[in-house]
Motif scaffolding. Structure first.
Motif, mmCIF file in Angstrom:
data_model
loop_
_atom_site.group_PDB
_atom_site.id
_atom_site.type_symbol
_atom_site.label_atom_id
_atom_site.label_comp_id
_atom_site.label_asym_id
_atom_site.label_seq_id
_atom_site.Cartn_x
_atom_site.Cartn_y
_atom_site.Cartn_z
ATOM 1 N N SER A 15 12.654 -1.750 -4.874
ATOM 2 C CA SER A 15 11.566 -1.339 -3.942
ATOM 3 C C SER A 15 10.398 -0.735 -4.590
ATOM 4 O O SER A 15 9.241 -0.805 -4.660
ATOM 5 C CB SER A 15 11.642 -0.561 -2.510
ATOM 6 N N ASP A 19 6.588 -2.119 -5.398
ATOM 7 C CA ASP A 19 5.425 -0.999 -5.110
ATOM 8 C C ASP A 19 4.578 -1.116 -6.409
ATOM 9 O O ASP A 19 3.413 -1.299 -6.082
ATOM 10 C CB ASP A 19 6.045 0.446 -4.841
ATOM 11 N N ARG A 23 0.613 -2.459 -6.541
ATOM 12 C CA ARG A 23 -0.508 -1.432 -7.287
ATOM 13 C C ARG A 23 -1.206 -2.022 -8.249
ATOM 14 O O ARG A 23 -2.450 -1.941 -8.315
ATOM 15 C CB ARG A 23 0.231 -0.046 -7.660
ATOM 16 N N GLU A 75 -4.048 2.883 1.168
ATOM 17 C CA GLU A 75 -3.082 1.894 0.354
ATOM 18 C C GLU A 75 -3.927 1.876 -1.017
ATOM 19 O O GLU A 75 -3.426 1.722 -2.401
ATOM 20 C CB GLU A 75 -3.004 0.577 1.000
#
Ligand code: C2E
Ligand code: CA
Ligand code: CA
Ligand code: CA
Length: 275
Positions: A15, A19, A23, A75
């Motif tokens: 995970s 992530d 990004r 985000e």
């Protein structure tokens, strides 16, 4: 993580990689997104709790990504900050917000969120004055929302930015009050016209007698210092009644309206004034 066993470790690693990949993608695409017209500014009303009238619209950025769908600022703003894109993005947001506000009645102001990095960048104040001039918006109709994190290292750049702008009439609001390193020192040192009490004091599991007492104390201070106190995150009528009773002067939240596109913001103002 190793103590938890192999399966769990792998899960975390995967995970984290996902992530990181996401990004990286966001970073690469963010620069192009402005040019490609994928970003827009939405506006959420801040309402006078006495009269029910809209006093301010807060500008909130939205990214409508062709593949990923709507991305929330939580985000991509942090990615923009890490990569420095926030300076370009922030200038663009201020320009758009000022342009929209120039179409509204003169007693309505616009609030723009500023990242600490944006403020510390060279030419930060100039960027804002330029946006105001190009839009034809008087500085007193712009409010800049900053959070307590700005003052973690209280630099000279921060001080001169706030002084320079407020001398020309731009107003400052202290955002998310109560969530960070809340210090009365900043309130004493800088000319804030508004304090925004974080929504965690209004809704959520920790709300109770204590948070009510804190809101009352902040509202009392606001009255003494001639500052507006905004309650954020009002979703229910009971919350509106409670914060007004506690002395907050302004309110913001889904109870009144979500953030809406600029044409709807203008329409809300027209409706309010005609009917
Ligand atoms: P914020 O400045 O505290 O903005 C308020 C956030 O709360 C917004 O989320 C808003 O949509 C949401 N909100 C408003 N009323 C309610 C309510 O009644 N209930 C709930 N649950 N939420 C409510 P949004 O638009 O997703 O923005 C999140 C954060 O991202 C903002 O928090 C702000 O820190 C940052 N942000 C947004 N736009 C910008 C921008 O243009 N520049 C910068 N630097 N940061 C921005
Ligand atoms: Ca804000
Ligand atoms: Ca806030
Ligand atoms: Ca926030």
């Amino acid at each position: 993580a190793k103590i938890e066993g192999r399966g769990r470790t792998r899960y975390f690693d995967q995970s984290m990689t996902r992530d990181l990949v996401r990004r990286r993608e966001i970073e690469a695409e963010l620069r192009a997104a402005i040019q490609k017209d994928e970003l827009s500014i939405f506006f959420q009303p801040i309402v006078d709790l006495e009269t029910g009238r809209i006093k301010t619209f807060e500008a909130l950025v939205r990214w409508f990504h062709p593949q990923k769908g709507e991305l929330r600022p939580d985000e991509f703003i942090p990615v923009a900050e890490e990569t420095g894109v926030i300076v370009t993005l922030g200038n663009w947001i201020t320009q758009q917000a000022a342009k929209a506000a120039a179409q509204w009645p003169e007693d309505v102001t616009v609030a723009v969120n500023l990242s600490p990095l944006q403020i510390k960048a060279p030419g930060a104040a100039l960027g804002i004055f330029t946006a105001l001039r190009e839009a034809g918006l008087h500085p007193s109709r712009l409010e800049l929302e900053v959070t307590e994190s700005l003052f973690l290292e209280d630099s000279e750049a921060t001080g001169s930015f706030i002084t320079e702008l407020s001398e020309r009439g731009v107003r400052f609001a202290l955002d998310d009050f109560g969530t960070g390193y809340s210090s009365l020192g900043y309130i004493n040192k800088y000319p804030f016209s508004k304090i925004k009490v974080d929504r965690s004091f209004v809704s959520g599991k920790d709300v109770g007698k204590k948070s009510d007492a804190i809101i009352r104390a902040v509202a009392e201070m606001g009255a003494q210092l001639d500052m507006d106190i905004v309650a954020e995150g009002l979703e229910e009528i009971e919350q509106v009644t409670a914060v007004r009773e506690a002395g907050c002067t302004l309110g913001q939240g889904y109870y009144f309206s979500r953030a809406v596109p600029d044409y709807l913001a203008a329409m809300l103002l027209t409706q309010e004034r005609d009917g």
